[in-house]
Design a protein around this motif. Structure first.
Motif, PDB file in Angstrom:
ATOM      1  N   ALA A 678     -16.612   4.073  18.803  1.00 52.28           N
ATOM      2  CA  ALA A 678     -16.233   3.897  20.412  1.00 52.28           C
ATOM      3  C   ALA A 678     -16.479   2.478  20.496  1.00 52.28           C
ATOM      4  O   ALA A 678     -17.286   1.735  19.890  1.00 52.28           O
ATOM      5  CB  ALA A 678     -17.174   4.659  21.228  1.00 52.28           C
ATOM      6  N   LEU A 679     -15.901   1.912  21.613  1.00 52.08           N
ATOM      7  CA  LEU A 679     -16.242   0.432  22.170  1.00 52.08           C
ATOM      8  C   LEU A 679     -16.681   0.812  23.492  1.00 52.08           C
ATOM      9  O   LEU A 679     -16.000   1.418  24.508  1.00 52.08           O
ATOM     10  CB  LEU A 679     -14.958  -0.427  22.273  1.00 52.08           C
ATOM     11  N   LYS A 680     -17.985   0.333  23.680  1.00 52.36           N
ATOM     12  CA  LYS A 680     -18.691   0.572  24.807  1.00 52.36           C
ATOM     13  C   LYS A 680     -19.237  -0.560  25.523  1.00 52.36           C
ATOM     14  O   LYS A 680     -19.676  -1.562  24.925  1.00 52.36           O
ATOM     15  CB  LYS A 680     -19.929   1.502  24.566  1.00 52.36           C
ATOM     16  N   SER A 681     -19.247  -0.640  26.930  1.00 51.71           N
ATOM     17  CA  SER A 681     -19.661  -2.058  27.664  1.00 51.71           C
ATOM     18  C   SER A 681     -20.349  -1.620  28.858  1.00 51.71           C
ATOM     19  O   SER A 681     -20.083  -0.541  29.557  1.00 51.71           O
ATOM     20  CB  SER A 681     -18.331  -3.074  27.680  1.00 51.71           C
ATOM     21  N   TRP A 682     -21.314  -2.683  29.401  1.00 50.29           N
ATOM     22  CA  TRP A 682     -21.764  -2.492  30.548  1.00 50.29           C
ATOM     23  C   TRP A 682     -21.916  -3.853  31.378  1.00 50.29           C
ATOM     24  O   TRP A 682     -22.178  -4.777  30.658  1.00 50.29           O
ATOM     25  CB  TRP A 682     -23.253  -2.171  30.411  1.00 50.29           C
ATOM     26  N   PHE A 683     -21.483  -3.799  32.586  1.00 52.18           N
ATOM     27  CA  PHE A 683     -21.539  -5.142  33.292  1.00 52.18           C
ATOM     28  C   PHE A 683     -22.338  -4.849  34.605  1.00 52.18           C
ATOM     29  O   PHE A 683     -22.192  -3.881  35.528  1.00 52.18           O
ATOM     30  CB  PHE A 683     -19.943  -5.113  33.871  1.00 52.18           C
ATOM     31  N   PHE A 684     -23.394  -5.652  34.621  1.00 53.95           N
ATOM     32  CA  PHE A 684     -24.319  -5.678  35.516  1.00 53.95           C
ATOM     33  C   PHE A 684     -24.508  -6.670  36.714  1.00 53.95           C
ATOM     34  O   PHE A 684     -24.296  -8.107  36.272  1.00 53.95           O
ATOM     35  CB  PHE A 684     -25.809  -5.908  34.753  1.00 53.95           C
ATOM     36  N   ALA A 829      -8.781  -1.606  23.264  1.00 58.95           N
ATOM     37  CA  ALA A 829      -9.478  -2.263  21.797  1.00 58.95           C
ATOM     38  C   ALA A 829      -9.289  -3.599  21.734  1.00 58.95           C
ATOM     39  O   ALA A 829     -10.031  -4.418  20.966  1.00 58.95           O
ATOM     40  CB  ALA A 829      -8.518  -1.637  20.514  1.00 58.95           C
ATOM     41  N   GLU A 830      -8.669  -4.370  22.726  1.00 56.26           N
ATOM     42  CA  GLU A 830      -8.665  -5.797  22.683  1.00 56.26           C
ATOM     43  C   GLU A 830      -9.756  -6.418  23.480  1.00 56.26           C
ATOM     44  O   GLU A 830     -10.237  -7.300  22.923  1.00 56.26           O
ATOM     45  CB  GLU A 830      -7.048  -6.331  23.333  1.00 56.26           C
ATOM     46  N   ALA A 831     -10.180  -5.869  24.922  1.00 53.54           N
ATOM     47  CA  ALA A 831     -11.096  -6.325  25.624  1.00 53.54           C
ATOM     48  C   ALA A 831     -11.289  -5.457  26.585  1.00 53.54           C
ATOM     49  O   ALA A 831     -10.673  -4.415  27.208  1.00 53.54           O
ATOM     50  CB  ALA A 831     -10.323  -7.558  26.451  1.00 53.54           C
ATOM     51  N   HIS A 832     -12.631  -5.318  27.206  1.00 46.68           N
ATOM     52  CA  HIS A 832     -13.016  -4.869  28.506  1.00 46.68           C
ATOM     53  C   HIS A 832     -13.350  -5.964  29.567  1.00 46.68           C
ATOM     54  O   HIS A 832     -14.283  -6.772  29.388  1.00 46.68           O
ATOM     55  CB  HIS A 832     -14.300  -3.968  28.219  1.00 46.68           C
ATOM     56  N   HIS A 844     -16.010 -10.565  31.107  1.00 41.58           N
ATOM     57  CA  HIS A 844     -15.193 -10.292  29.813  1.00 41.58           C
ATOM     58  C   HIS A 844     -15.956  -9.833  28.519  1.00 41.58           C
ATOM     59  O   HIS A 844     -16.887 -10.489  28.164  1.00 41.58           O
ATOM     60  CB  HIS A 844     -14.434 -11.643  29.612  1.00 41.58           C
ATOM     61  N   VAL A 845     -15.453  -8.703  27.758  1.00 41.94           N
ATOM     62  CA  VAL A 845     -15.991  -8.478  26.667  1.00 41.94           C
ATOM     63  C   VAL A 845     -14.627  -8.602  25.791  1.00 41.94           C
ATOM     64  O   VAL A 845     -13.979  -7.781  25.727  1.00 41.94           O
ATOM     65  CB  VAL A 845     -16.395  -7.034  26.591  1.00 41.94           C
ATOM     66  N   ILE A 846     -14.437  -9.428  24.890  1.00 41.92           N
ATOM     67  CA  ILE A 846     -13.096  -9.852  24.113  1.00 41.92           C
ATOM     68  C   ILE A 846     -13.479  -9.522  22.689  1.00 41.92           C
ATOM     69  O   ILE A 846     -14.173 -10.101  21.954  1.00 41.92           O
ATOM     70  CB  ILE A 846     -13.071 -11.274  24.117  1.00 41.92           C
ATOM     71  N   PHE A 847     -13.009  -8.341  22.307  1.00 43.11           N
ATOM     72  CA  PHE A 847     -13.089  -7.774  21.010  1.00 43.11           C
ATOM     73  C   PHE A 847     -12.124  -8.474  19.974  1.00 43.11           C
ATOM     74  O   PHE A 847     -12.440  -8.549  18.895  1.00 43.11           O
ATOM     75  CB  PHE A 847     -12.753  -6.302  20.975  1.00 43.11           C
TER      76      PHE A 847
END
Length: 993
Positions: A678-684, A829-832, A844-847
């Motif tokens: 999984a690709l997981k991200s959190w933005f605070f 799969a490229e970015a969140h 930005h989360v750039i995978f």
């Protein structure tokens, strides 16, 4: 020649083997020589002079070439794997007493009939008891000559070789075949051990003032004399000690029959009283009482290379304390050097104090640092003592600098381990304080690293620390070592003009506000609770704080284990810190794990870790076996970004072996499960957390995957869950609700809200749960409200999107759900990528560096490597933060990273190590990252006015109106409109390119 010989049998014909089990000690308690033992060229007797067990031992008198044969009978399986971690393997235990050192050796042959399978040599290099422990397999030190005979072993022959004169050896407590931890192996002593002789002639010699500092150090290390205790009281105290010695037979002629720690605690108690006693006559009686038991322990093998082994670390702490307190009494008694040598040997003193390598070890700080200082201070000669203390002072400062990571992480067992780290910092802070008070303060650089470690603790703790950092102790009760703040503050006094460090003292007073009125705290004020977003790359940890609450997100990677578990400790905590989003919110000022609704030992579902994406399986599917489990992955794109120390982003590339774990009982011919990815991200952003997941995939797993929103323990105070305005409380039967079509708003019983997207299937369950406690020792029950997003069995590229509002104000949740003041711009799969409209920030989360960002309407064009980026527009500036989240913990050289922004931006003052380049109408920003340090740049020039023709969305706050336009930002300040084209810095209008 024979001492206390009861029977002397020059030769015995072997009879049948005793019925005694091979894994039980042979202790020679019967008044006869075992019929299966016989000798040639020597004689056997029973003796009471030197024993290890029971009341007598076997003595063998020999001359050159004499043999002693122990007809053991078949040794059976000598390749048993058992115990914790399967670390215990079959072993031979052979304690032997030699009266003196000299020429010759005992040759021990392990045999099958008349054939020798393996050899052990015992040279006459040690006088006294030594305990030989030889494993038959795995790390075996036996010289196997015919290893194929190992399954036929049935006797042991001992031969006296190369001896110049008649001698004897004594054997006791022999165990032929018993599984023992492989680390318990003890080889025969081959050479006499002596401590190193250190040449201090080139060092600055102590003056009178320096020697006075030594006296002060001893005062700090020893209990103070108490002249108020009467002679009668001392006589009563001494009588109790002597009665204990008599009743428990802790004196010459008796075996050690308890763990060493029991004797050490007893000796330390006497040593404390010896220090406190101000009556010379009573002091002498206390010393004699101490020597009675201490001399006996030394005879039993509490000496260099002796049968007791190295009593160090946890076991030996109180012995060091006792022996070093009794330095002067031992000197008068004549065995201070024997004792000091043993302590140096047991604690590897010369290596640790005079060696060059100082590696990370929280046990060093907890158990050893103070003991090494005590050993240094035990040298009888004051000048020599001074040099040893000075050398240790220098080394301790270096050890602090090399052991504590640049982000404040405290490693043990190869990862950030709070339980060990808190003990280590708590203990060493006391050592640092007393050294400073005695005039031996360590270098300020060392104190700074200890300060960094404890100050970071307050970031990931309320009153208790985040549960995700619990290691193998998942009770949820691990507390901040509050005393460490004050002790470290005191340790800084020599560098603060005699005052305590104000920041550490302020942190201490926040935890202990009732102390603020004491006179010693005049001039110091308690700090406010830390606020902002911080990361610890080595720990794969992000921490977001506002007011008094804490939101922590914990990941795992190639560098950071997700935790630790044994068969009897944290056995079911597999998913701990695998993307766990944890909220510590209650009690208000210093929140705790239990108070915030997580009750690990009360019916907790270990498959429903909050924030984590897991399989919903029976507990036995994730249970640890018999070894140590510290899950890691090979992923390195894990970590966080702190944006201007206020908000932040965190990412976890999940690549878990959970699929194989839960399917480990599958049929052999069934398909192999694919990894759980999984690709997981959190933005605070302030109290808003946007949680995204994509590419959730696995295959050939029979259990459904889920992303867990919350699992909260229900109490009388915290009992109500609200879903879309409807209230639910505990009922007689389980409440189960499914929400699959619309945006769902949930408020957990502790006041945190969760707003999901209409694409996600949300499930709620309220009722009683059954589980197992953290040690897997008992069944547990509890009432919970649990909510999750369902992904189903074998999901392929599944995802989720939800927001968390931490402790929202009244009406805030409803307003948020209605306006949705955030937008997910990309989730694949490229970015969140997430826009937070309220703060005008984009995370930005750039995978993948090939990600196409042209249609996303963000300032970011590209990144040279996978990276985390956050941009924020204010009325006067564009703030940009970025980092490479790969912690690169083993790297020594920084890695350059470049991000490209739309437009040409200028900055009055760039951070150190950051460069910019204007190219093709864009701005390239380059920074080099060693261990995921965040970089924040403030572009302070005003952005140009442009014309806007199309408004896509709008959002209004109380102070700023702004609009999102394809490729452009528009800010409305007051009654006028300033159109902000991202990155264009020329003043005035500029047409689109």
């Amino acid at each position: 020649m024979f001492h206390s010989a009861l029977k002397v049998l020059p030769f015995l014909i072997p009879l049948s083997l005793s019925a005694q089990s091979l894994d039980e000690p042979v202790s020679f308690e019967k008044d006869q020589i075992p019929p299966n033992y016989f000798t040639k060229g020597g004689s056997l007797s029973l003796t009471k002079d030197h024993i290890q067990d029971g009341s007598q031992a076997l003595r063998w008198d020999f001359t050159e070439g004499a043999t002693l044969t122990l007809n053991t009978g078949a040794l059976g399986n000598i390749n048993v794997y058992t115990g914790y971690g399967n670390y215990s393997r079959s072993a031979l235990t052979l304690p032997v007493y030699l009266p003196e050192t000299g020429q010759g050796k005992l040759l021990v042959e392990i045999r099958a009939g008349e054939e020798t399978a393996g050899l052990i040599e015992v040279p006459f290099s040690h006088a006294g008891w030594q305990k030989l422990v030889y494993h038959y397999s795995w790390h075996s030190k036996i010289q196997w000559t015919k290893p194929k005979l190992r399954d036929k072993l049935d006797n042991i022959r001992i031969t006296a070789k190369d001896v110049e004169k008649p001698g004897y050896a004594i054997f006791d407590k022999i165990i032929y075949n018993k599984p023992l931890d492989f680390r318990a192996g003890r080889n025969a002593i081959t050479e006499i051990w002596l401590p190193e002789k250190h040449d201090f002639s080139g060092a600055a010699q102590p003056n009178a003032q320096d020697l006075l500092k030594l006296d002060q150090l001893s005062k700090e290390l020893l209990p103070a004399p108490n002249p108020k205790v009467s002679r009668q009281q001392w006589e009563q105290i001494i009588a109790r000690y002597q009665k204990t010695i008599q009743d428990k037979k802790w004196q010459m002629g008796n075996p050690i029959d308890q763990g060493l720690a029991n004797y050490f605690g007893f000796l330390n108690s006497i040593a404390n009283d010896w220090c406190r006693c101000a009556d010379p006559e009573m002091k002498a009686k206390l010393a004699k009482t101490f020597h009675t038991t201490h001399d006996w322990l030394q005879e039993q093998g509490l000496v260099v290379n002796g049968a007791c082994g190295k009593a160090n670390n946890y076991v030996g702490r109180l012995y060091v304390d006792a022996a070093t307190k009794m330095r002067d009494a031992l000197k008068e008694h004549g065995n201070v050097d024997i004792t000091l040598n043993y302590l140096k040997w047991a604690y590897h003193y010369d290596d640790q104090v005079f060696g060059e390598n100082h590696h990370e070890s929280m046990d060093y700080f907890h158990n050893e640092a103070l003991r090494l200082l005590r050993i240094a201070n035990m040298h009888a000669d004051p000048v020599e003592r001074y040099h040893h203390v000075e050398t240790f002072r220098d080394v301790l400062g270096k050890q602090l600098q090399t052991s504590i990571k640049p982000d404040g992480s405290i490693f043990h067992h190869g990862f950030h381990y709070f339980a060990y780290g808190s003990m280590g910092m708590n203990s060493v802070s006391g050592t640092l304080a007393l050294m400073s008070q005695a005039g031996f303060a360590v270098a300020e650089e060392g104190l700074d690293m200890a300060k960094l470690a404890v100050m970071k603790m307050r970031w990931y703790s309320g009153s208790t620390t985040l549960w995700s950092l619990s290691g193998r102790n998942p009770a949820g009760t691990q507390r901040v070592p509050v005393g460490a703040f004050l002790n470290l503050a005191k340790a800084y006094a020599p560098y603060r003009e005699g005052k305590w460090d104000s920041e550490l003292t302020a942190a201490y007073l926040r935890f202990q506000p009732d102390q603020a009125e004491k006179p010693e705290f005049q001039g110091y004020q308690a700090e406010t609770s830390p606020n902002g977003f911080d990361t610890m790359p080595y720990a794969a940890l992000g921490m977001h704080r506002r007011q008094d609450w804490l939101a922590g997100v914990k990941g795992y990677s190639k560098y950071a284990a997700s935790g630790e578990s044994y068969a009897n400790a944290n056995r079911h905590g597999y998913y701990l810190s695998m993307g766990q989003l944890e909220l510590l919110t209650h009690p208000d000022k210093l929140p705790t794990v239990l108070g915030s609704g997580t009750r690990p030992n009360e019916g907790y579902d270990w498959c429903a870790i909050e924030g984590a994406t897991t399989f919903h399986s029976p507990l036995d599917k994730i249970a640890n076996g018999n070894g140590t489990r510290m899950p890691r992955s090979q992923e390195t794109f894990v970590g966080g970004l702190s944006h201007d120390q206020r908000n932040g982003v965190f990412v976890l590339t999940q690549n878990s072996a959970a699929s194989g774990l839960v399917m480990r009982d599958r049929a052999k011919d069934s398909p192999k499960p694919e990894p759980f990815k999984a690709l997981k991200s959190w933005f605070f952003f302030d109290n808003r957390i946007i949680c995204l997941g994509s590419n959730i995939s696995t295959k050939h797993v029979r259990y459904p995957a889920r992303t867990n929103l919350f699992q909260k323990f229900l109490t009388d105070e915290f009992s109500t869950t609200i879903v879309n305005g409807e209230k639910f409380t505990l009922a007689d039967s389980v409440i189960a609700k499914d929400y699959t079509e619309e945006i769902t708003t949930l408020t957990d019983p502790y006041g945190n809200s969760y707003i999901t997207s209409k694409e996600d299937q949300v499930h709620l369950r309220i009722g009683k749960q059954s589980s197992r406690d953290g040690s897997d020792k008992k069944d547990t029950k509890g009432n919970y409200a649990t909510a999750w997003i369902e992904h189903g069995i074998d999901p392929q590229d599944a995802g989720y999107q939800y927001a968390v509002l931490v402790q929202p104000k009244e009406g805030e949740t409803e307003a948020f759900a209605k306006s949705l003041p955030y937008k997910v711009l990309k989730k694949d799969a490229e970015a969140h990528i997430v826009l937070d409209k309220t703060s005008k920030s984009i995370g930005h989360v750039i995978f993948n560096t090939s990600a196409d960002l042209t249609q996303i309407k963000t300032p970011l064009v590209s990144t040279s490597i996978p990276a985390l980026v956050m941009t924020e527009n204010t009325e006067k500036e564009l703030i940009v933060s970025f980092t490479n989240p790969d912690a690169r913990t083993d790297a020594s050289e920084p890695l350059p990273t470049t991000i490209t922004l739309k437009g040409e931006h200028l900055c009055d003052q760039l951070p150190e190590g950051v460069s910019t380049e204007l190219k093709d109408g864009n701005t390239l920003i380059t920074a080099s990252f060693l261990h995921s340090e965040p970089v924040t740049i403030h572009f302070t020039k005003p952005l140009p006015l442009v014309e806007a023709t199309e408004i896509e969305e709008s959002h209004t706050t109380s102070t700023v109106n702004y609009f999102i336009i394809p490729g452009e930002y528009v800010a409305m300040v007051g009654g006028g409109i300033a159109l902000l084209l991202i990155g264009v810095m020329a003043v005035g209008k500029r047409s689109k390119r």
